[in-house]
Write an enzyme that holds these catalytic residues in place. Structure first.
Site, PDB file in Angstrom:
ATOM      1  N   GLU A 106     -37.853   3.294  -0.260  1.00 27.07           N
ATOM      2  CA  GLU A 106     -39.102   3.160  -1.022  1.00 27.07           C
ATOM      3  C   GLU A 106     -39.485   1.693  -0.967  1.00 27.07           C
ATOM      4  O   GLU A 106     -39.240   0.919  -1.892  1.00 27.07           O
ATOM      5  CB  GLU A 106     -38.915   3.626  -2.471  1.00 27.07           C
ATOM      6  CG  GLU A 106     -40.257   3.680  -3.223  1.00 27.07           C
ATOM      7  CD  GLU A 106     -40.120   4.123  -4.668  1.00 27.07           C
ATOM      8  OE1 GLU A 106     -38.982   4.372  -5.120  1.00 27.07           O
ATOM      9  OE2 GLU A 106     -41.157   4.209  -5.356  1.00 27.07           O
ATOM     10  N   HIS A 118     -39.565  11.839 -13.036  1.00 26.16           N
ATOM     11  CA  HIS A 118     -38.674  11.041 -13.903  1.00 26.16           C
ATOM     12  C   HIS A 118     -38.980  11.389 -15.355  1.00 26.16           C
ATOM     13  O   HIS A 118     -39.863  10.806 -15.968  1.00 26.16           O
ATOM     14  CB  HIS A 118     -38.865   9.542 -13.653  1.00 26.16           C
ATOM     15  CG  HIS A 118     -38.419   9.126 -12.294  1.00 26.16           C
ATOM     16  ND1 HIS A 118     -37.166   8.618 -12.042  1.00 26.16           N
ATOM     17  CD2 HIS A 118     -39.047   9.192 -11.094  1.00 26.16           C
ATOM     18  CE1 HIS A 118     -37.044   8.368 -10.749  1.00 26.16           C
ATOM     19  NE2 HIS A 118     -38.173   8.713 -10.145  1.00 26.16           N
ATOM     20  N   HIS A 160     -40.161  16.037  -7.512  1.00 25.40           N
ATOM     21  CA  HIS A 160     -39.693  14.670  -7.786  1.00 25.40           C
ATOM     22  C   HIS A 160     -40.364  14.119  -9.033  1.00 25.40           C
ATOM     23  O   HIS A 160     -41.556  13.817  -9.030  1.00 25.40           O
ATOM     24  CB  HIS A 160     -39.987  13.750  -6.593  1.00 25.40           C
ATOM     25  CG  HIS A 160     -39.352  12.398  -6.724  1.00 25.40           C
ATOM     26  ND1 HIS A 160     -38.328  11.967  -5.915  1.00 25.40           N
ATOM     27  CD2 HIS A 160     -39.589  11.378  -7.574  1.00 25.40           C
ATOM     28  CE1 HIS A 160     -37.962  10.746  -6.268  1.00 25.40           C
ATOM     29  NE2 HIS A 160     -38.728  10.359  -7.284  1.00 25.40           N
ATOM     30  N   ASP A 204     -43.711  12.303  -9.524  1.00 26.73           N
ATOM     31  CA  ASP A 204     -42.906  11.086  -9.689  1.00 26.73           C
ATOM     32  C   ASP A 204     -43.011  10.503 -11.104  1.00 26.73           C
ATOM     33  O   ASP A 204     -42.016  10.417 -11.808  1.00 26.73           O
ATOM     34  CB  ASP A 204     -43.292  10.033  -8.632  1.00 26.73           C
ATOM     35  CG  ASP A 204     -42.200   8.986  -8.414  1.00 26.73           C
ATOM     36  OD1 ASP A 204     -41.142   9.069  -9.066  1.00 26.73           O
ATOM     37  OD2 ASP A 204     -42.402   8.085  -7.578  1.00 26.73           O
ATOM     38  N   HIS A 230     -33.734   8.617  -3.612  1.00 29.86           N
ATOM     39  CA  HIS A 230     -34.816   7.674  -3.364  1.00 29.86           C
ATOM     40  C   HIS A 230     -34.388   6.914  -2.119  1.00 29.86           C
ATOM     41  O   HIS A 230     -33.296   6.337  -2.107  1.00 29.86           O
ATOM     42  CB  HIS A 230     -34.955   6.701  -4.524  1.00 29.86           C
ATOM     43  CG  HIS A 230     -35.560   7.304  -5.755  1.00 29.86           C
ATOM     44  ND1 HIS A 230     -34.944   8.267  -6.493  1.00 29.86           N
ATOM     45  CD2 HIS A 230     -36.758   7.050  -6.368  1.00 29.86           C
ATOM     46  CE1 HIS A 230     -35.728   8.606  -7.512  1.00 29.86           C
ATOM     47  NE2 HIS A 230     -36.833   7.895  -7.466  1.00 29.86           N
ATOM     48  N   GLN A 282     -30.263   4.187 -10.948  1.00 23.30           N
ATOM     49  CA  GLN A 282     -31.480   3.366 -10.844  1.00 23.30           C
ATOM     50  C   GLN A 282     -31.198   1.904 -10.458  1.00 23.30           C
ATOM     51  O   GLN A 282     -31.934   1.299  -9.701  1.00 23.30           O
ATOM     52  CB  GLN A 282     -32.233   3.407 -12.181  1.00 23.30           C
ATOM     53  CG  GLN A 282     -33.405   2.435 -12.308  1.00 23.30           C
ATOM     54  CD  GLN A 282     -34.657   2.919 -11.628  1.00 23.30           C
ATOM     55  OE1 GLN A 282     -35.314   3.833 -12.079  1.00 23.30           O
ATOM     56  NE2 GLN A 282     -35.001   2.302 -10.492  1.00 23.30           N
TER      57      GLN A 282
HETATM   58 ZN   LIG Z   1     -38.816   8.466  -8.169  1.00 23.91          ZN
END
Ligand SMILES: [Zn+2]
Length: 431
Positions: free
Chosen positions: A211, A57, A55, A307, A208, A150
């Site tokens: 979270e 970005h 995971h 992440d 996701h 997102q």
């Molecule tokens: Zn993430």
């Protein structure tokens, strides 16, 4: 190439590994060296399959400070900050930062990364940039991309169309962010739409999910349900699941078996979860990471992700999955011998399973990809964030690091300090 005298993560020591045509040809004690083979002395150090990050970005990495830093440190300010940065991004800048990060990764023995890529942008700038990066790094790193809405699939206008376009361009996995949609029911609806899209296209899902510190954020239940309804068992991953930390224990006693039944895979992101969660708490302050030992005990495959590295959400990091494992074991209090070992697996074999990597592992016939660590055991590797002496992919050396040595100048003594410890191997050996 013949590697002599390695220790393996399962505790076997004095092991030789013969590499032919990019694959392990044989693994065992005292293998004969074929004529002309390059012989590498592993010196008894730990030889592990490479690190894998399930995971990440990569479109935002190394952008820390652009256009400003996250003052509150919260997830929501990070998302707002990313929104400010997006119009300023250029494809070239994303590519340069991503390639720099991939260099860091290879140097750390991290040879496969699943990265989410934001698709809520009319230009799909980040998607095109990361598809280019994926092709560029393919000879040395496996990069898998997730189409990540997102700003919310339903909350952000046109997100579904853009997400479909990203998949058409070659993005590998369907992403989502149900807890960011406007309502619980819209969140559940987004999970249904995205799972149906994945089923229709034969793609994996990695969302996701929950979270949040909200104990009533229960999209993982919907994700498990849709996974079973659509026959997607084993192809769906729930990332973060931090609300599980705050949920009622009775409800969790029903939820974990549902997750196991749907064969959901789970990714916790220890560095980021411990940093972003609990921000609205006074004291006591929740840790916010999902229930890792309980999920593992139920037979669920749990991996750890990095992440973020130097981006709107996190100012630190250096592509070191041992740092991720170390934080995971602290936050989950997995400090026993079994727990330490499970945290090493969470950044190697478990993540490889989540990515569906072919030919991963130390077995004859598999890809000769590995990292040689200056440590005697997985626990010692985590404790020391051990130097990666040698990084090899498909039989080709990609990186070397000189062993870490310190000279001490002590009055009345001369000694070199050695941070490795003989009990490390004895305690973990022969398991
Ligand atoms: Zn993430």
């Amino acid at each position: 190439m013949l590697i002599r005298n390695a220790t393996l993560p399962d505790g076997r020591s004095g092991i030789d590994l013969l590499v032919q045509q990019g694959r392990f040809a044989a693994i065992g004690a005292a293998l004969p060296a074929p004529p002309g083979a390059e012989v590498v002395d592993a010196g008894g150090w730990l030889l592990s399959p490479p690190f894998v990050d399930a995971h990440f970005h990569m479109d935002s990495t190394l952008s820390h400070g652009l256009p400003r830093v996250n003052a509150s440190g919260t997830l929501l300010e990070g998302i707002a900050l990313w929104g400010e940065l997006k119009p300023l991004l250029t494809q070239q800048a994303i590519v340069e930062r991503a390639l720099a990060y991939c260099d860091w990764a290879v140097a750390r023995g991290l040879l496969a990364i699943r990265s989410h890529v934001d698709v809520c942008d009319e230009r799909l700038l980040a998607v095109e940039a990361l598809l280019h990066v994926k092709k560029t790094v393919a000879p040395y790193l496996d990069l898998q991309l997730v189409a990540f809405p997102q700003d919310g699939l339903l909350r952000s206008p046109g997100a579904l169309t853009k997400l479909r376009r990203a998949l058409d361009l070659g993005v590998d996995v369907v992403g989502g962010i149900p807890h960011f949609e406007r309502t619980m029911s819209e969140g559940a609806e987004s999970v249904r739409i995205l799972c149906e899209l994945a089923a229709e296209r034969g793609l994996p899902v990695d969302m996701h999910c929950d979270e949040s510190d909200d104990p009533l954020s229960r999209h993982v239940e919907t994700l498990a349900f849709q996974t079973q309804r659509l026959g997607l068992q084993g192809r769906v991953t729930g990332s973060h699941l931090t609300s599980m930390h705050s949920m009622d224990n009775y409800y969790v006693s029903k939820l974990i078996p549902l997750i196991a039944e749907a064969q959901l895979q789970v990714v916790a992101n220890p560095l980021i979860n411990i940093t972003l969660q609990g921000r609205h708490d006074g004291y006591p302050r929740r840790r916010g990471m999902t229930r890792v030992p309980e999920l593992l005990a139920a037979g669920v495959n749990v991996g750890f992700g990095h992440d973020c590295v130097m981006d709107p959400w996190y100012a630190l990091g250096s592509a070191d999955m041992l740092e991720v494992a170390a934080m995971g074991l602290h936050v989950a209090q997995m400090t026993g011998a079994e727990g330490l070992r499970a945290c090493f697996d969470a950044v190697t074999v478990n993540n490889a399973r989540i990515l569906g990597l072919d030919g991963y592992g130390l077995e004859p016939g598999r890809r000769a990809s590995f990292v040689l660590l200056q440590a005697r055991s997985p626990a010692e590797a985590i404790r020391l964030r051990a130097p990666r002496l040698l990084v090899v992919r498909d039989g080709r050396v990609l990186a070397r690091t000189a062993p870490h040595e310190v000279a001490l100048f002590l009055p009345g003594r001369s000694a070199a300090v050695d941070f490795t410890h003989p009990t490390a191997q004895r305690l973990e050996g022969g398991r």
